[in-house]
Design an enzyme around this catalytic site. Structure first.
Site, mmCIF file in Angstrom:
data_model
loop_
_atom_site.group_PDB
_atom_site.id
_atom_site.type_symbol
_atom_site.label_atom_id
_atom_site.label_comp_id
_atom_site.label_asym_id
_atom_site.label_seq_id
_atom_site.Cartn_x
_atom_site.Cartn_y
_atom_site.Cartn_z
ATOM 1 N N LYS A 1 30.676 40.952 41.401
ATOM 2 C CA LYS A 1 30.237 41.858 40.341
ATOM 3 C C LYS A 1 29.320 41.198 39.330
ATOM 4 O O LYS A 1 28.665 41.884 38.569
ATOM 5 C CB LYS A 1 31.403 42.555 39.685
ATOM 6 C CG LYS A 1 32.483 41.803 39.069
ATOM 7 C CD LYS A 1 33.497 42.872 38.701
ATOM 8 C CE LYS A 1 34.822 42.357 38.261
ATOM 9 N NZ LYS A 1 34.821 41.088 37.623
ATOM 10 N N LYS B 1 29.985 36.802 49.417
ATOM 11 C CA LYS B 1 30.831 37.889 48.912
ATOM 12 C C LYS B 1 30.053 38.800 47.967
ATOM 13 O O LYS B 1 29.242 38.321 47.174
ATOM 14 C CB LYS B 1 32.016 37.268 48.156
ATOM 15 C CG LYS B 1 33.056 38.267 47.704
ATOM 16 C CD LYS B 1 34.137 37.624 46.831
ATOM 17 C CE LYS B 1 33.792 37.686 45.359
ATOM 18 N NZ LYS B 1 34.932 37.624 44.444
ATOM 19 N N LYS C 1 33.401 27.786 40.070
ATOM 20 C CA LYS C 1 32.896 28.178 38.745
ATOM 21 C C LYS C 1 32.433 26.965 37.945
ATOM 22 O O LYS C 1 31.496 27.069 37.156
ATOM 23 C CB LYS C 1 33.935 29.002 37.972
ATOM 24 C CG LYS C 1 34.188 30.361 38.635
ATOM 25 C CD LYS C 1 34.270 31.536 37.687
ATOM 26 C CE LYS C 1 34.152 32.840 38.474
ATOM 27 N NZ LYS C 1 34.703 34.019 37.886
HETATM 28 P P1 ATP Z 1 33.085 37.697 39.817
HETATM 29 O O1 ATP Z 1 32.098 37.750 40.908
HETATM 30 O O2 ATP Z 1 32.543 38.048 38.471
HETATM 31 O O3 ATP Z 1 33.922 36.460 39.826
HETATM 32 P P2 ATP Z 1 34.598 39.545 41.401
HETATM 33 O O4 ATP Z 1 33.602 40.500 41.930
HETATM 34 O O5 ATP Z 1 35.156 38.538 42.344
HETATM 35 O O6 ATP Z 1 34.075 38.870 40.066
HETATM 36 P P3 ATP Z 1 37.154 39.990 40.210
HETATM 37 O O7 ATP Z 1 37.389 40.546 38.845
HETATM 38 O O8 ATP Z 1 37.277 38.513 40.353
HETATM 39 O O9 ATP Z 1 35.756 40.417 40.788
HETATM 40 O O10 ATP Z 1 38.088 40.712 41.252
HETATM 41 C C1 ATP Z 1 38.742 41.944 41.062
HETATM 42 C C2 ATP Z 1 39.479 42.335 42.323
HETATM 43 O O11 ATP Z 1 38.546 42.755 43.326
HETATM 44 C C3 ATP Z 1 40.254 41.192 42.965
HETATM 45 O O12 ATP Z 1 41.442 41.722 43.530
HETATM 46 C C4 ATP Z 1 39.352 40.693 44.033
HETATM 47 O O13 ATP Z 1 40.053 40.056 45.072
HETATM 48 C C5 ATP Z 1 38.702 41.987 44.509
HETATM 49 N N1 ATP Z 1 37.360 41.747 45.042
HETATM 50 C C6 ATP Z 1 36.317 41.223 44.361
HETATM 51 N N2 ATP Z 1 35.214 41.170 45.133
HETATM 52 C C7 ATP Z 1 35.583 41.681 46.338
HETATM 53 C C8 ATP Z 1 34.876 41.881 47.569
HETATM 54 N N3 ATP Z 1 33.611 41.553 47.704
HETATM 55 N N4 ATP Z 1 35.557 42.427 48.609
HETATM 56 C C9 ATP Z 1 36.859 42.765 48.487
HETATM 57 N N5 ATP Z 1 37.579 42.591 47.356
HETATM 58 C C10 ATP Z 1 36.965 42.057 46.292
#
Ligand code: ATP
Ligand code: LTN
Length: 333
Positions: free
Chosen positions: A200, A197, A115
């Site tokens: 979101k 990955k 980040k």
């Molecule tokens: P950002 O991309 O904005 O950092 P993120 O998509 O990683 O966000 P988080 O709020 O950080 O989302 O994660 C919420 C939950 O979803 C966490 O338990 C994280 O491990 C899980 N998660 C996020 N992205 C994935 C993915 N692509 N596959 C499986 N689990 C995920």
């Protein structure tokens, strides 16, 4: 400590859109486990402040994520559901834990490094302190189990280290939590780049599917999903695109990978992609419908959140009280 039941806790930051990666990696397991634990699920809105937010959009998004929790079937009668910012004990404990976390440990976190590289103009203290707030979230409730995707494993290990360090000095204050990382689906990949990955906050609208997305948009994105050369629907390392779609398909249908591979023998990629999209659309249909009702009822959402925060504070304040006492802070009364 004061527990009758094992405790499970998790949260999601209200940034971007809640994706099928968040569902498969995290929320799906929350639903599976919510009956067997005292479950605590919150919206990690304070964590989201570590990157700049537009306040008006942020407020709406946080409420929308809360409605999505409920639309999935997280039940306020069984579980504690709230906004992190409504429970000041999170930051009260965080301060104490800050004093038991080394700068070197925080600097070593992969997410902090990623980040910082992504937001070079805003490497704020919150970004570095993020995992300590997460440790406070978890340790406040004497949590036993933390269901998350694999990207959070390092933060969980730091949480355990902090808890053990504190307990070694002050006795059995914190439960040392375990992670619950699913064997399959812990890392769903981007539809636009299957080596990254699904995130979101990805600026590419074709990379991720929202859990409340319209069916035609879901179909369109899957049809455009980046796949691999060849034409065989097979799970393998040299086919990251197809393997990712197979993971999504099996997570949505409950079928195994080999059942799915067999089902698509002799089918082209185009047909396979449509079938994956249909499976996602069907699984998410009730969620989208329930969400549409809930988001209109702001009074209900606010009331659920208020009651959740009250229940959370009841438990959390006991932990903070105990920690502050152990540290030798003068009691209020
Ligand atoms: P950002 O991309 O904005 O950092 P993120 O998509 O990683 O966000 P988080 O709020 O950080 O989302 O994660 C919420 C939950 O979803 C966490 O338990 C994280 O491990 C899980 N998660 C996020 N992205 C994935 C993915 N692509 N596959 C499986 N689990 C995920
Ligand atoms: N950092 C987590 C969100 C989060 C969390 C938590 C998850 C904040 N506090 C406590 C589990 C337990 C993420 O998924 N990015």
């Amino acid at each position: 400590m004061f527990k009758e039941q094992k405790v499970l806790l998790s949260g999601i930051q209200p940034t971007g859109i809640m994706t099928i990666g968040n569902y498969i990696g995290a929320v799906k397991n929350w639903l599976k486990l919510q009956d067997d634990y005292l479950s605590v699920y919150f919206i990690a809105d304070l964590h989201a402040l570590t990157v700049r937010q537009n306040p008006t959009e942020f407020k709406q998004r946080a409420l929308s994520f809360f409605a999505q929790y409920l639309a999935f079937g997280l039940d306020p009668e069984k579980s504690i559901l709230y906004f992190q910012s409504h429970v000041p004990e999170h930051t009260q404990l965080q301060w104490a834990l800050n004093c038991f976390t080394y700068v070197g440990e925080a600097q070593r976190m992969t997410q902090f490094k990623d980040k910082s590289a992504k937001h070079t103009d805003n490497i704020n203290m919150g970004l570095m302190d993020y995992p300590v707030l997460m440790a406070a979230d978890i340790l406040l409730f004497q949590t036993d189990l933390v269901p998350v995707g694999i990207d959070q494993k390092q933060h969980l290990e730091l949480t355990r280290d902090i808890a053990i360090r504190f307990n070694n000095q002050f006795g059995d204050v914190f439960t040392v939590p375990d992670g619950y990382i699913p064997k399959t689906g812990a890392k769903i990949m981007s539809l636009a780049d299957p080596t990254a990955k699904m995130s979101k906050s990805d600026p590419d609208p074709n990379a991720a599917i929202s859990v409340i997305e319209e069916p035609d948009s879901i179909m369109r994105k899957f049809k455009r999903a980046v796949t691999d050369s060849g034409n065989e629907v097979k799970f393998s390392e040299d086919k990251p695109g197809i393997s990712n779609l197979l993971s999504i398909y099996t997570e949505m249908t409950g079928k195994t990978i080999s059942e799915a591979e067999e089902e698509f023998v002799g089918h082209g990629y185009g047909d396979f992609k449509s079938k994956v999209a249909e499976a996602v659309i069907e699984r998410l249909r009730p969620v989208r419908e329930e969400y549409a009702k809930l988001i209109k009822d702001k009074a209900y959402l606010t009331e659920v959140a208020k009651q959740g925060a009250e229940k959370a504070r009841y438990i959390a304040s006991r932990t903070v009280g105990k920690v502050y006492k152990k540290l030798g802070l003068v009691a209020k009364e």
